[in-house]
Design a protein around this motif. Structure first.
Motif, mmCIF file in Angstrom:
data_model
loop_
_atom_site.group_PDB
_atom_site.id
_atom_site.type_symbol
_atom_site.label_atom_id
_atom_site.label_comp_id
_atom_site.label_asym_id
_atom_site.label_seq_id
_atom_site.Cartn_x
_atom_site.Cartn_y
_atom_site.Cartn_z
ATOM 1 N N ILE A 174 1.005 -0.128 -3.595
ATOM 2 C CA ILE A 174 2.373 -0.087 -4.325
ATOM 3 C C ILE A 174 3.145 1.213 -4.465
ATOM 4 O O ILE A 174 2.361 2.243 -4.738
ATOM 5 N N PHE A 175 4.289 1.288 -3.971
ATOM 6 C CA PHE A 175 5.326 2.372 -4.071
ATOM 7 C C PHE A 175 6.407 2.297 -4.796
ATOM 8 O O PHE A 175 6.916 3.412 -5.352
ATOM 9 N N GLU A 176 6.629 1.167 -5.507
ATOM 10 C CA GLU A 176 7.739 1.027 -6.394
ATOM 11 C C GLU A 176 7.559 -0.190 -7.071
ATOM 12 O O GLU A 176 7.322 -1.274 -6.821
ATOM 13 N N VAL A 177 7.930 -0.061 -8.516
ATOM 14 C CA VAL A 177 7.884 -1.312 -9.383
ATOM 15 C C VAL A 177 8.966 -1.489 -10.243
ATOM 16 O O VAL A 177 9.385 -0.511 -10.908
ATOM 17 N N GLU A 178 10.005 -2.370 -10.207
ATOM 18 C CA GLU A 178 11.127 -2.549 -10.972
ATOM 19 C C GLU A 178 11.099 -3.440 -11.895
ATOM 20 O O GLU A 178 10.468 -4.465 -11.815
ATOM 21 N N ARG A 179 11.417 -3.136 -13.343
ATOM 22 C CA ARG A 179 11.108 -3.969 -14.529
ATOM 23 C C ARG A 179 12.630 -4.690 -14.670
ATOM 24 O O ARG A 179 13.657 -3.963 -14.763
ATOM 25 N N HIS A 180 12.566 -6.052 -14.591
ATOM 26 C CA HIS A 180 13.765 -6.757 -15.270
ATOM 27 C C HIS A 180 13.353 -7.175 -16.498
ATOM 28 O O HIS A 180 12.468 -6.958 -17.327
ATOM 29 N N HIS A 181 14.237 -8.395 -16.992
ATOM 30 C CA HIS A 181 14.231 -8.788 -18.416
ATOM 31 C C HIS A 181 12.760 -9.599 -18.301
ATOM 32 O O HIS A 181 12.080 -9.407 -19.477
ATOM 33 N N ALA A 182 12.532 -10.669 -17.628
ATOM 34 C CA ALA A 182 11.477 -11.147 -17.828
ATOM 35 C C ALA A 182 10.461 -11.387 -16.586
ATOM 36 O O ALA A 182 9.371 -11.656 -16.730
ATOM 37 N N ASP A 183 10.408 -10.121 -15.690
ATOM 38 C CA ASP A 183 9.646 -10.010 -14.743
ATOM 39 C C ASP A 183 9.667 -8.652 -13.942
ATOM 40 O O ASP A 183 10.494 -7.949 -14.512
ATOM 41 N N ILE A 184 8.827 -8.383 -13.221
ATOM 42 C CA ILE A 184 8.810 -7.007 -12.553
ATOM 43 C C ILE A 184 8.896 -7.546 -11.049
ATOM 44 O O ILE A 184 8.603 -8.440 -10.331
ATOM 45 N N THR A 185 9.579 -6.649 -10.135
ATOM 46 C CA THR A 185 9.485 -6.799 -8.503
ATOM 47 C C THR A 185 8.713 -5.608 -8.045
ATOM 48 O O THR A 185 8.825 -4.614 -8.333
ATOM 49 N N VAL A 186 7.612 -6.140 -7.282
ATOM 50 C CA VAL A 186 6.709 -4.926 -6.725
ATOM 51 C C VAL A 186 7.008 -4.894 -5.410
ATOM 52 O O VAL A 186 7.101 -5.765 -4.748
ATOM 53 N N TYR A 187 7.205 -3.551 -4.951
ATOM 54 C CA TYR A 187 7.075 -3.142 -3.502
ATOM 55 C C TYR A 187 5.979 -2.275 -2.986
ATOM 56 O O TYR A 187 5.599 -1.465 -3.697
ATOM 57 N N ALA A 188 5.360 -2.871 -2.144
ATOM 58 C CA ALA A 188 4.169 -2.073 -1.575
ATOM 59 C C ALA A 188 4.267 -2.194 0.082
ATOM 60 O O ALA A 188 4.552 -3.063 0.691
ATOM 61 N N ASN A 189 3.744 -1.100 0.551
ATOM 62 C CA ASN A 189 3.619 -0.779 2.096
ATOM 63 C C ASN A 189 2.240 -1.017 2.427
ATOM 64 O O ASN A 189 1.080 -0.693 1.605
ATOM 65 N N GLN A 190 1.854 -1.490 3.757
ATOM 66 C CA GLN A 190 0.720 -1.444 4.295
ATOM 67 C C GLN A 190 -0.089 -0.085 4.313
ATOM 68 O O GLN A 190 0.773 0.658 4.341
ATOM 69 N N VAL A 191 -1.167 0.127 4.053
ATOM 70 C CA VAL A 191 -1.957 1.378 4.021
ATOM 71 C C VAL A 191 -1.702 2.451 4.993
ATOM 72 O O VAL A 191 -1.769 3.478 4.806
ATOM 73 N N ALA A 192 -1.264 1.884 6.230
ATOM 74 C CA ALA A 192 -0.860 2.917 7.341
ATOM 75 C C ALA A 192 -0.087 3.904 6.845
ATOM 76 O O ALA A 192 0.237 4.867 7.254
ATOM 77 N N THR A 193 0.926 3.535 5.726
ATOM 78 C CA THR A 193 1.973 4.389 5.491
ATOM 79 C C THR A 193 1.320 5.615 4.797
ATOM 80 O O THR A 193 1.845 6.823 4.333
ATOM 81 N N LEU A 194 -0.151 5.505 4.563
ATOM 82 C CA LEU A 194 -0.766 6.788 3.664
ATOM 83 C C LEU A 194 -0.481 8.008 4.893
ATOM 84 O O LEU A 194 -1.052 9.077 4.446
ATOM 85 N N LEU A 195 -0.653 7.563 6.184
ATOM 86 C CA LEU A 195 -0.726 8.574 7.182
ATOM 87 C C LEU A 195 0.560 9.445 7.005
ATOM 88 O O LEU A 195 0.463 10.626 7.515
ATOM 89 N N ASN A 196 1.734 9.292 6.155
ATOM 90 C CA ASN A 196 2.576 10.267 5.983
ATOM 91 C C ASN A 196 2.103 11.350 5.091
ATOM 92 O O ASN A 196 2.656 12.442 4.885
ATOM 93 N N ASN A 197 0.786 11.148 4.528
ATOM 94 C CA ASN A 197 0.317 12.082 3.487
ATOM 95 C C ASN A 197 -0.985 13.064 4.096
ATOM 96 O O ASN A 197 -1.233 13.973 3.671
ATOM 97 N N TYR A 198 -1.136 12.858 5.606
ATOM 98 C CA TYR A 198 -2.139 13.419 6.237
ATOM 99 C C TYR A 198 -1.372 14.240 7.258
ATOM 100 O O TYR A 198 -0.500 13.969 7.912
ATOM 101 N N SER A 199 -1.903 15.400 7.510
ATOM 102 C CA SER A 199 -1.502 16.435 8.489
ATOM 103 C C SER A 199 -2.309 16.766 9.615
ATOM 104 O O SER A 199 -3.479 16.403 9.448
ATOM 105 N N ILE A 200 -1.896 17.260 10.738
ATOM 106 C CA ILE A 200 -2.711 17.505 11.943
ATOM 107 C C ILE A 200 -2.459 19.055 12.033
ATOM 108 O O ILE A 200 -1.452 19.638 11.760
#
Length: 186
Positions: free
Chosen positions: A62-88
Motif C-alpha cells: 500500500i502506498f496511499e489510503v484516501e478516507r471518504h465519508h463511509a469508506d476508504i480507497t486503497v492504492y497499492a503497487n506490486q512489490v517490484a516497486t520496492l526496487l525504487n528503494n534499492y541502489s546499485i
C-alpha cells in the motif's frame, strides 16, 4: 480475493477492486473498503497485501489510503516497486546477454533483498551504470537494461524476469471458451 499478507486475513468486504497491469509499466491494485468494520484501520501505508491476479497470487504494498465519508480507497503497487528503494554500486558489462546482465545486477545491489532476476534474451549489449536505483537501471530510459535489451518485464512477486516474449497466446478468449481470431462489428 484480497488478503492482508500478515496472518493472511481475508478482506471480504473489499469492493470495486481492480488491478491495472500495463506492459513494462504500472502494476497497481485499487479497492474500496468500508469504515464501519474495524479492519480498515489495518490498511495503512507500507502494509503488504496478497491479491489474486490472472496469473496467480501477487504481492502488493500500500502506498496511499484516501478516507471518504463511509469508506476508504486503497492504492497499492506490486512489490517490484520496492526496487525504487534499492541502489546499485556499479553495473558494467560488455557483450552481455540478458541473463548475464541480470545476474550482474543482482551482485551489484547494495543491501539484502528477496528479489531474483533472470532473462532469456540472447542479444548482447554493453551497459555501464553507477550509483542509481535498481528500478532506474532496469527500466528508466534508453540507457537501462530494458532500453538496451528490450523485451517484456515480467513481475511475479519477487521474481523479475526479462523475456524476449512475455506471452505466448496472442488471441483473446471470451465466454464459452471460444477463441477469437478476428471480429466484425456493425
Amino acid at each position: 480475493m484480497i488478503y492482508l499478507k500478515e496472518g493472511k486475513t481475508p478482506l471480504n468486504l473489499a469492493y470495486n477492486d481492480e488491478i491495472v497491469h500495463e506492459g513494462n509499466g504500472k502494476y497497481q491494485l485499487t479497492f474500496k473498503f468500508p469504515t464501519d468494520n474495524s479492519t480498515w484501520e489495518l490498511l495503512t501505508e507500507e502494509t503488504l497485501l496478497l491479491a489474486d491476479d490472472l496469473h496467480g497470487e501477487q504481492e502488493f504494498i500500500i502506498f496511499e489510503v484516501e478516507r471518504h465519508h463511509a469508506d476508504i480507497t486503497v492504492y497499492a503497487n506490486q512489490v517490484a516497486t520496492l526496487l525504487n528503494n534499492y541502489s546499485i554500486t556499479e553495473l558494467s558489462v560488455n557483450n552481455a546477454s540478458g541473463d548475464r546482465v541480470m545476474r550482474s545486477l543482482v551482485s551489484s545491489i547494495i543491501r539484502e533483498h528477496k528479489f531474483t532476476f533472470s532473462s532469456d534474451i540472447a542479444n548482447t549489449h554493453n551497459l555501464n551504470l553507477k550509483n542509481i536505483t535498481v528500478a532506474n537501471s532496469l527500466f528508466k530510459g534508453k540507457h537501462s537494461i530494458l532500453g538496451q535489451w528490450g523485451g517484456d518485464l515480467i513481475r511475479d512477486k519477487y521474481d523479475i524476469r526479462l523475456l524476449s516474449n512475455g506471452g505466448s497466446n496472442k488471441e483473446a478468449l471470451f465466454m464459452y471458451k471460444k477463441n477469437l481470431k478476428t471480429y466484425q462489428q456493425k
